[in-house]
Each structure stands twice: as structure tokens, then as C-alpha cells.
Design a protein around this motif. Structure first.
Motif, PDB file in Angstrom:
ATOM      1  N   PRO A 111      50.322  36.099  38.646  1.00  9.02           N
ATOM      2  CA  PRO A 111      49.452  33.848  38.846  1.00  9.02           C
ATOM      3  C   PRO A 111      48.505  33.377  39.992  1.00  9.02           C
ATOM      4  O   PRO A 111      47.865  32.930  39.393  1.00  9.02           O
ATOM      5  CB  PRO A 111      50.972  33.094  39.790  1.00  9.02           C
ATOM      6  CG  PRO A 111      51.952  34.664  39.367  1.00  9.02           C
ATOM      7  CD  PRO A 111      51.404  35.911  39.989  1.00  9.02           C
ATOM      8  N   PHE A 112      48.045  35.136  40.575  1.00  8.27           N
ATOM      9  CA  PHE A 112      46.787  34.789  41.320  1.00  8.27           C
ATOM     10  C   PHE A 112      45.430  34.788  40.697  1.00  8.27           C
ATOM     11  O   PHE A 112      44.553  34.552  40.301  1.00  8.27           O
ATOM     12  CB  PHE A 112      46.420  35.727  42.841  1.00  8.27           C
ATOM     13  CG  PHE A 112      47.693  35.213  44.125  1.00  8.27           C
ATOM     14  CD1 PHE A 112      47.709  33.960  44.999  1.00  8.27           C
ATOM     15  CD2 PHE A 112      48.351  35.979  44.168  1.00  8.27           C
ATOM     16  CE1 PHE A 112      48.379  33.983  46.392  1.00  8.27           C
ATOM     17  CE2 PHE A 112      49.160  35.315  45.205  1.00  8.27           C
ATOM     18  CZ  PHE A 112      48.609  34.352  46.194  1.00  8.27           C
ATOM     19  N   VAL A 113      45.836  35.864  39.487  1.00  8.70           N
ATOM     20  CA  VAL A 113      44.743  35.966  38.644  1.00  8.70           C
ATOM     21  C   VAL A 113      43.905  35.283  37.728  1.00  8.70           C
ATOM     22  O   VAL A 113      43.525  35.514  37.305  1.00  8.70           O
ATOM     23  CB  VAL A 113      44.481  38.010  38.576  1.00  8.70           C
ATOM     24  CG1 VAL A 113      43.460  38.114  37.471  1.00  8.70           C
ATOM     25  CG2 VAL A 113      44.454  38.391  39.255  1.00  8.70           C
ATOM     26  N   ILE A 220      45.024  46.652  48.926  1.00  6.10           N
ATOM     27  CA  ILE A 220      44.653  46.446  47.353  1.00  6.10           C
ATOM     28  C   ILE A 220      45.215  44.378  47.422  1.00  6.10           C
ATOM     29  O   ILE A 220      44.834  44.340  46.394  1.00  6.10           O
ATOM     30  CB  ILE A 220      45.725  46.499  46.418  1.00  6.10           C
ATOM     31  CG1 ILE A 220      44.272  49.131  46.550  1.00  6.10           C
ATOM     32  CG2 ILE A 220      45.450  46.595  44.925  1.00  6.10           C
ATOM     33  CD1 ILE A 220      45.148  49.589  46.141  1.00  6.10           C
ATOM     34  N   GLY A 221      46.443  44.546  47.661  1.00 10.91           N
ATOM     35  CA  GLY A 221      47.133  43.505  46.882  1.00 10.91           C
ATOM     36  C   GLY A 221      46.290  42.559  47.659  1.00 10.91           C
ATOM     37  O   GLY A 221      46.349  40.929  47.431  1.00 10.91           O
ATOM     38  N   THR A 222      46.342  42.571  49.120  1.00 16.96           N
ATOM     39  CA  THR A 222      45.572  41.302  49.892  1.00 16.96           C
ATOM     40  C   THR A 222      44.278  41.233  49.585  1.00 16.96           C
ATOM     41  O   THR A 222      44.078  40.265  49.167  1.00 16.96           O
ATOM     42  CB  THR A 222      45.497  41.849  51.888  1.00 16.96           C
ATOM     43  OG1 THR A 222      46.325  42.166  51.686  1.00 16.96           O
ATOM     44  CG2 THR A 222      45.005  40.586  52.311  1.00 16.96           C
ATOM     45  N   VAL A 223      43.045  42.123  48.946  1.00 17.00           N
ATOM     46  CA  VAL A 223      42.007  41.722  48.785  1.00 17.00           C
ATOM     47  C   VAL A 223      41.978  41.337  47.225  1.00 17.00           C
ATOM     48  O   VAL A 223      41.174  40.131  46.832  1.00 17.00           O
ATOM     49  CB  VAL A 223      41.339  43.747  47.958  1.00 17.00           C
ATOM     50  CG1 VAL A 223      40.237  43.313  47.555  1.00 17.00           C
ATOM     51  CG2 VAL A 223      41.297  43.744  49.479  1.00 17.00           C
ATOM     52  N   VAL A 224      43.147  41.527  46.288  1.00 15.97           N
ATOM     53  CA  VAL A 224      42.704  40.528  45.405  1.00 15.97           C
ATOM     54  C   VAL A 224      43.551  39.653  45.062  1.00 15.97           C
ATOM     55  O   VAL A 224      42.896  38.519  44.739  1.00 15.97           O
ATOM     56  CB  VAL A 224      44.171  41.855  44.231  1.00 15.97           C
ATOM     57  CG1 VAL A 224      44.247  40.463  42.357  1.00 15.97           C
ATOM     58  CG2 VAL A 224      43.565  43.234  43.612  1.00 15.97           C
ATOM     59  N   MET A 225      44.214  39.310  46.314  1.00 15.72           N
ATOM     60  CA  MET A 225      44.966  37.413  46.357  1.00 15.72           C
ATOM     61  C   MET A 225      43.588  36.644  46.856  1.00 15.72           C
ATOM     62  O   MET A 225      43.436  35.893  46.507  1.00 15.72           O
ATOM     63  CB  MET A 225      46.114  37.675  47.507  1.00 15.72           C
ATOM     64  CG  MET A 225      46.922  38.377  45.821  1.00 15.72           C
ATOM     65  SD  MET A 225      48.691  38.286  46.928  1.00 15.72           S
ATOM     66  CE  MET A 225      48.324  39.355  48.901  1.00 15.72           C
TER      67      MET A 225
END
Length: 240
Positions: A111-113, A220-225
Motif C-alpha cells: 500500500p505504501f508503494v 529495509i521496511g522503514t526505508v521503503v515506507m
């Protein structure tokens, strides 16, 4: 009375007859003689077997209930037993993470991307999608903050349920709540990024006992979000 004893004798299971042992004396084909001591022992054996038969369904039910709350054997990852210090020294990677944690985390990033990608392809800013992204980010930040409670509450946890651990876990949800109160989507996105950064700092720096693969997954998850939220804010400034 003799008929009842004779019926019990010849209808008794082999295991019960074996328990009676030498106290059972067979005289002829149809006559059976019991000593008083043997009769008492037989009554005790009957009580013991009856208790065992009553307890057996309960044991089976408890085993099935335990299996209901346990993953299937082929879902369990067999890892060699290593100490906590050795697990911290080993280089962690996404390959070391359990498949449920890896797949669910990657699915949670979709959903973020999705929002900035759709806006970039369409060339149009959608405020509804931007608000949905900020709302989803607030929920995610609250989840990551609440994980600290689940880590500190067990009795054998290295983190104590003190004021520091429990109070710090409330900070990301407070930032997320404040982001939803802001009318400006850009300010809300920035607030969510701050909440995600605080939660990442807690998990990576203040709780070193987490597995290495979990820390890599969190980074990795925090950077993408954060990149997705900032990309949405940037597209709003450009497309509007």
C-alpha cells in the motif's frame, strides 16, 4: 455371588488377569477360587484401569488443543541451537528471516508503494489516495510501537516492563495520532516518517537482543515506507 465372580473372571481383560498373578487359582474347568488378598488387589487394579481409561480422552484432547495453537511441522524452520551472543555476531540477511515474517512484511509495503506509483503513472495527484496512505502509515507506526510491549511483558524477556520500555512504545502511536489530526497531508506524511524513524531507533539501537534478520527487515521496511510517503508529498507539490 459365585456367578458374578465367575463372570468377572472370564470377562476380565488379559492385562487384568496378568495383574492378579498368582492370587488366581484355577480348579477344574469351571471353578475359580479367590483369596481375600487377591480380591482386594483385583479391586485396586480395576480402579487403576478405570482411572486410566477416564484420563486418556483428556490427554488426547489436551494434545489436540496444543496442536491447534502450534504451526504445522513443515512450517517450522529447523535451526541449530545457538547462544544469544553468537546469534548477534552472525551477519543477518533477509534469507535468514522466517518466511511468514518476510512475506507479510513485504506484502505490508505494497500500500505504501502503490500510491506514489499510481500518481506518477497517471500524472495526477489524488488526495484520497494520499490520505489513505497516511492513515495506513499511522496504523503501521502504532503496530511497530506496540511490539515493544509484547517484547517486554514475558517473564523471560531480556527487556523489563519498566517505565522506559513501556513509555517509549507509546511515542510512535502518539505521533501517528497527531498526523491524522493535521489537515495538511504533507505535514501528516512527515509526522508519520518521524514516527517510523523513532520506532526503528528503538528496535535497532535500544533493543539489541532482537535477531539480526529482524533488524535488517526493519531497516529495509522503514526505508521503503519513508521513501513512499516523501514521494507522495513530492508529487503533490509537483502535480498540483
Amino acid at each position: 455371588m459365585f456367578a458374578i465372580i465367575q463372570r468377572c473372571c472370564f470377562h476380565t481383560p488379559f492385562r487384568l488377569q496378568k495383574l492378579a498373578g498368582p492370587r488366581l487359582l484355577l480348579c477344574g474347568k469351571d471353578k475359580t477360587t479367590w483369596s481375600p488378598l487377591g480380591l482386594q488387589q483385583l479391586q485396586r487394579d480395576v480402579c487403576l484401569l478405570s482411572r486410566t481409561s477416564r484420563l486418556k480422552p483428556a490427554v488426547i484432547y489436551a494434545t489436540k488443543l496444543q496442536a491447534f495453537h502450534t504451526s504445522l511441522p513443515f512450517f517450522k524452520k529447523k535451526t541449530p541451537a545457538v547462544s544469544e551472543a553468537e546469534s548477534q555476531k552472525k551477519p543477518g540477511s533477509l534469507k535468514d528471516s522466517p518466511k511468514p515474517a518476510l512475506y507479510l512484511s513485504l506484502a505490508g509495503l505494497f500500500p505504501f508503494v502503490y500510491v506514489p506509483v499510481v500518481m506518477a503513472i497517471k500524472g495526477t495527484y489524488y488526495p484520497e489516495l494520499a490520505f489513505a496512505q497516511v492513515t495506513y502509515g499511522a496504523v503501521t507506526a502504532s503496530l511497530l510501537g506496540g511490539m515493544r510491549w509484547g517484547f517486554a511483558l514475558p517473564e523471560n524477556s531480556p527487556a523489563k516492563p519498566d517505565w522506559l520500555n513501556l513509555a517509549n512504545s507509546i511515542v510512535p502511536p502518539l505521533f501517528a495520532w497527531q498526523a491524522l489530526l493535521l489537515k495538511d497531508i504533507t505535514q501528516g506524511a512527515v509526522m508519520i516518517v518521524m514516527a517510523l524513524g523513532i520506532a526503528l531507533h528503538y528496535d535497532v539501537s535500544l533493543l539489541p537482543t532482537y535477531p539480526r534478520w529482524f533488524k535488517v527487515l526493519r531497516v529495509i521496511g522503514t526505508v521503503v515506507m519513508a521513501a513512499s510517503l516523501l514521494a507522495t508529498a513530492f508529487l503533490r507539490a509537483v502535480l498540483e
